[in-house]
Design a protein around this motif. Structure first.
Motif, PDB file in Angstrom:
ATOM      1  N   GLN A 324       0.840  -1.195   0.000  1.00 19.35           N
ATOM      2  CA  GLN A 324       0.000   0.000   0.000  1.00 19.35           C
ATOM      3  C   GLN A 324       0.876   1.247   0.000  1.00 19.35           C
ATOM      4  N   VAL A 325       0.471   2.229  -0.815  1.00 21.71           N
ATOM      5  CA  VAL A 325       1.167   3.508  -0.884  1.00 21.71           C
ATOM      6  C   VAL A 325       0.249   4.583  -0.321  1.00 21.71           C
ATOM      7  N   THR A 326       0.768   5.422   0.553  1.00 23.79           N
ATOM      8  CA  THR A 326      -0.022   6.482   1.162  1.00 23.79           C
ATOM      9  C   THR A 326       0.580   7.850   0.848  1.00 23.79           C
ATOM     10  N   ASP A 327      -0.297   8.852   0.777  1.00 20.50           N
ATOM     11  CA  ASP A 327       0.140  10.228   0.536  1.00 20.50           C
ATOM     12  C   ASP A 327       0.510  10.879   1.866  1.00 20.50           C
ATOM     13  N   PRO A 328       0.959  12.144   1.850  1.00 21.57           N
ATOM     14  CA  PRO A 328       1.372  12.782   3.112  1.00 21.57           C
ATOM     15  C   PRO A 328       0.268  12.886   4.154  1.00 21.57           C
ATOM     16  N   GLN A 329      -1.006  12.833   3.726  1.00 21.09           N
ATOM     17  CA  GLN A 329      -2.108  12.879   4.700  1.00 21.09           C
ATOM     18  C   GLN A 329      -2.474  11.487   5.233  1.00 21.09           C
ATOM     19  N   GLY A 330      -1.775  10.450   4.768  1.00 21.67           N
ATOM     20  CA  GLY A 330      -2.057   9.100   5.225  1.00 21.67           C
ATOM     21  C   GLY A 330      -3.132   8.384   4.442  1.00 21.67           C
ATOM     22  N   ASN A 331      -3.566   8.941   3.303  1.00 23.93           N
ATOM     23  CA  ASN A 331      -4.576   8.293   2.477  1.00 23.93           C
ATOM     24  C   ASN A 331      -3.924   7.262   1.563  1.00 23.93           C
ATOM     25  N   VAL A 332      -4.541   6.096   1.450  1.00 23.95           N
ATOM     26  CA  VAL A 332      -4.050   5.064   0.545  1.00 23.95           C
ATOM     27  C   VAL A 332      -4.371   5.477  -0.890  1.00 23.95           C
ATOM     28  N   VAL A 333      -3.340   5.654  -1.716  1.00 20.72           N
ATOM     29  CA  VAL A 333      -3.533   6.128  -3.088  1.00 20.72           C
ATOM     30  C   VAL A 333      -3.207   5.053  -4.124  1.00 20.72           C
ATOM     31  N   ALA A 334      -2.617   3.941  -3.688  1.00 19.83           N
ATOM     32  CA  ALA A 334      -2.330   2.840  -4.615  1.00 19.83           C
ATOM     33  C   ALA A 334      -2.077   1.580  -3.803  1.00 19.83           C
ATOM     34  N   ASN A 335      -2.421   0.441  -4.373  1.00 17.61           N
ATOM     35  CA  ASN A 335      -2.102  -0.822  -3.715  1.00 17.61           C
ATOM     36  C   ASN A 335      -1.894  -1.898  -4.767  1.00 17.61           C
ATOM     37  N   ARG A 336      -1.171  -2.907  -4.374  1.00 14.96           N
ATOM     38  CA  ARG A 336      -0.828  -4.007  -5.287  1.00 14.96           C
ATOM     39  C   ARG A 336      -0.677  -5.282  -4.473  1.00 14.96           C
ATOM     40  N   GLN A 337      -1.258  -6.365  -4.954  1.00  8.59           N
ATOM     41  CA  GLN A 337      -1.150  -7.659  -4.290  1.00  8.59           C
ATOM     42  C   GLN A 337      -0.122  -8.525  -4.998  1.00  8.59           C
ATOM     43  N   ILE A 338       0.750  -9.135  -4.206  1.00  9.21           N
ATOM     44  CA  ILE A 338       1.782 -10.035  -4.732  1.00  9.21           C
ATOM     45  C   ILE A 338       1.600 -11.403  -4.070  1.00  9.21           C
ATOM     46  N   THR A 339       1.544 -12.448  -4.867  1.00  7.86           N
ATOM     47  CA  THR A 339       1.417 -13.809  -4.358  1.00  7.86           C
ATOM     48  C   THR A 339       2.805 -14.411  -4.146  1.00  7.86           C
ATOM     49  N   LEU A 340       2.988 -15.060  -3.011  1.00  4.24           N
ATOM     50  CA  LEU A 340       4.247 -15.752  -2.712  1.00  4.24           C
ATOM     51  C   LEU A 340       4.027 -17.256  -2.817  1.00  4.24           C
ATOM     52  N   GLN A 341       5.005 -17.937  -3.377  1.00  9.37           N
ATOM     53  CA  GLN A 341       4.924 -19.390  -3.522  1.00  9.37           C
ATOM     54  C   GLN A 341       6.219 -20.024  -3.044  1.00  9.37           C
ATOM     55  N   LEU A 342       6.105 -21.039  -2.191  1.00 13.68           N
ATOM     56  CA  LEU A 342       7.239 -21.858  -1.777  1.00 13.68           C
ATOM     57  C   LEU A 342       6.989 -23.283  -2.249  1.00 13.68           C
ATOM     58  N   GLN A 343       7.851 -23.770  -3.135  1.00 14.83           N
ATOM     59  CA  GLN A 343       7.736 -25.134  -3.652  1.00 14.83           C
ATOM     60  C   GLN A 343       8.856 -25.976  -3.060  1.00 14.83           C
ATOM     61  N   VAL A 344       8.474 -27.048  -2.396  1.00 17.00           N
ATOM     62  CA  VAL A 344       9.437 -27.970  -1.793  1.00 17.00           C
ATOM     63  C   VAL A 344       9.536 -29.213  -2.677  1.00 17.00           C
ATOM     64  N   ILE A 345      10.778 -29.564  -3.070  1.00 14.71           N
ATOM     65  CA  ILE A 345      10.990 -30.722  -3.942  1.00 14.71           C
ATOM     66  C   ILE A 345      11.931 -31.704  -3.273  1.00 14.71           C
ATOM     67  N   ASN A 346      11.723 -32.980  -3.529  1.00 19.92           N
ATOM     68  CA  ASN A 346      12.582 -34.035  -3.003  1.00 19.92           C
ATOM     69  C   ASN A 346      13.537 -34.515  -4.087  1.00 19.92           C
ATOM     70  N   ALA A 347      14.238 -33.580  -4.645  1.00 19.83           N
ATOM     71  CA  ALA A 347      15.182 -33.893  -5.715  1.00 19.83           C
ATOM     72  C   ALA A 347      16.155 -32.736  -5.818  1.00 19.83           C
TER      73      ALA A 347
END
Length: 362
Positions: A324-347
């Protein structure tokens, strides 16, 4: 005896050419600026009165400030000009009106008014604070009819953005505020108010928001008196920080066989290249990673670092970051969602080496 209809009743007529009406307002405010006068605020109430009168003059084929009707082919007085405006624009302390006919463009009609001393005086009066414009282009002896109503109301203190322009492609705005006040603060839409500052009639304000119509409100104080006034403007382009370059997904792979994580971390700069006074904050949903740091400014970046784990407890899982990005007054002016993935492999991980060749010259 001639019996006329009552033109003193409020009647809403359709807009024939909104661009013509807006152009007249802009031309008038440009002229006022060139003469050291503040802009006039566009009033829809005054415009409705002006539109009705322009239409009525065309349909009943007359050219007067007062309203008339055709009765048995003759003109009969229906309403005085001030009573007609009062039906739309109540609580006024000052009124004025310009009318014209036969002019084909906004520039022509404004030039005509400016070349007439009485009409010019109305346009350049410092007693008028608001304006309305009406245009009707069908019928009557002259074919095209114009009306321009001016006014000022008790306890109404207009705010005008960019000289009453309808739209802008930048969020950097110039405001004019009528009245005599001690302090003022501003906000965009329903966001938080700015800090109070000493009042001055000419103000600047920056709108950080997506494209579309937005409202700038101004709160004014003078002793125990507090007034809120506002104006709207359409942003043709988004002025909010652009987070579209941030990745949709950040992935990690952990090899149980090698006890190896790749990559060791991801680094993200939410506002790279931005010079505004924004701040960013990262909210995390997931307990298998850390965000370092969770807050920053345009020059800062954060790292996504998987928490300590080993072959005995590692499992594939997901997570979500909300930037989340906020302006000097503390208002949210932009946001972006990022997905995280952890893949565990047995090789073991598979490594691919790509040759890299540099050349120089032609």
């Amino acid at each position: 005896n001639l019996t006329a209809q009552n033109d003193c009743q409020r009647q809403v007529v359709p807009v024939i050419d909104a661009n013509f009406e807006q152009a007249v307002v802009k031309l008038v405010n440009d002229i006022r600026a060139n003469n050291g006068l503040p802009p006039l605020k566009l009033s829809e109430d005054l415009s409705q009165s002006a539109r009705y009168h322009a239409m009525d003059m065309a349909q009943d084929d007359y050219f007067e400030h007062d309203s008339y009707d055709r009765v048995n082919g003759q003109l009969a007085l229906s309403c005085s000009w001030s009573n007609r405006i009062d039906a739309y624009y109540s609580g006024w302390q000052r009124l004025a009106e310009n009318i014209a006919a036969g002019y084909t463009t906004p520039q022509e009609v404004v030039d005509g008014w400016m070349n007439s001393p009485g009409h010019r005086d109305n346009i350049l009066s410092d007693k008028n604070w608001e304006i309305g414009v009406g245009y009707f282009g069908m019928g009557g002896t002259y074919g095209q009819y114009w009306a321009q109503d001016f006014g000022r109301r008790f306890d109404v203190f207009p705010v005008i953005i960019n000289g009453e322009a309808a739209q802008t492609d930048t969020g950097d705005l110039s405001l004019y505020v009528y009245g005599d006040w001690q302090q003022v603060r501003m906000r965009t839409d329903d966001n938080s108010w700015s800090d109070w500052q000493p009042f001055q009639p000419y103000l600047t304000w920056k709108v950080l928001a997506p494209a579309g119509e937005h409202t700038v409100s101004v709160e004014l104080q003078n002793g125990n008196q507090t007034v809120v006034s506002s104006d709207t403007i359409v942003l043709t382009k988004s002025t909010a920080p652009d987070l579209s370059s941030l990745p949709d997904t950040l992935a990690f792979i952990y090899s149980v066989t090698e006890d190896r994580l790749s990559p060791a971390y991801h680094e993200v700069a939410p506002l790279s290249g931005t010079t505004e006074s924004f701040t960013w904050h990262v909210q995390a949903n997931g307990n298998w990673f850390n965000i370092l740091p969770a807050d920053g400014t345009p020059n800062d970046s954060f790292q996504v670092v998987p928490a300590d784990f080993n072959a005995a407890n590692a499992t594939s899982q997901n997570g979500v970051l909300q930037v989340q990005v906020t302006d000097p007054q503390g208002n949210v002016v932009a946001n972006r969602q990022i997905t995280l993935q952890l893949q565990v492999i047995n090789a073991p991980m598979q490594y691919v080496f790509i040759p890299f060749v540099m050349t120089s010259g032609n």
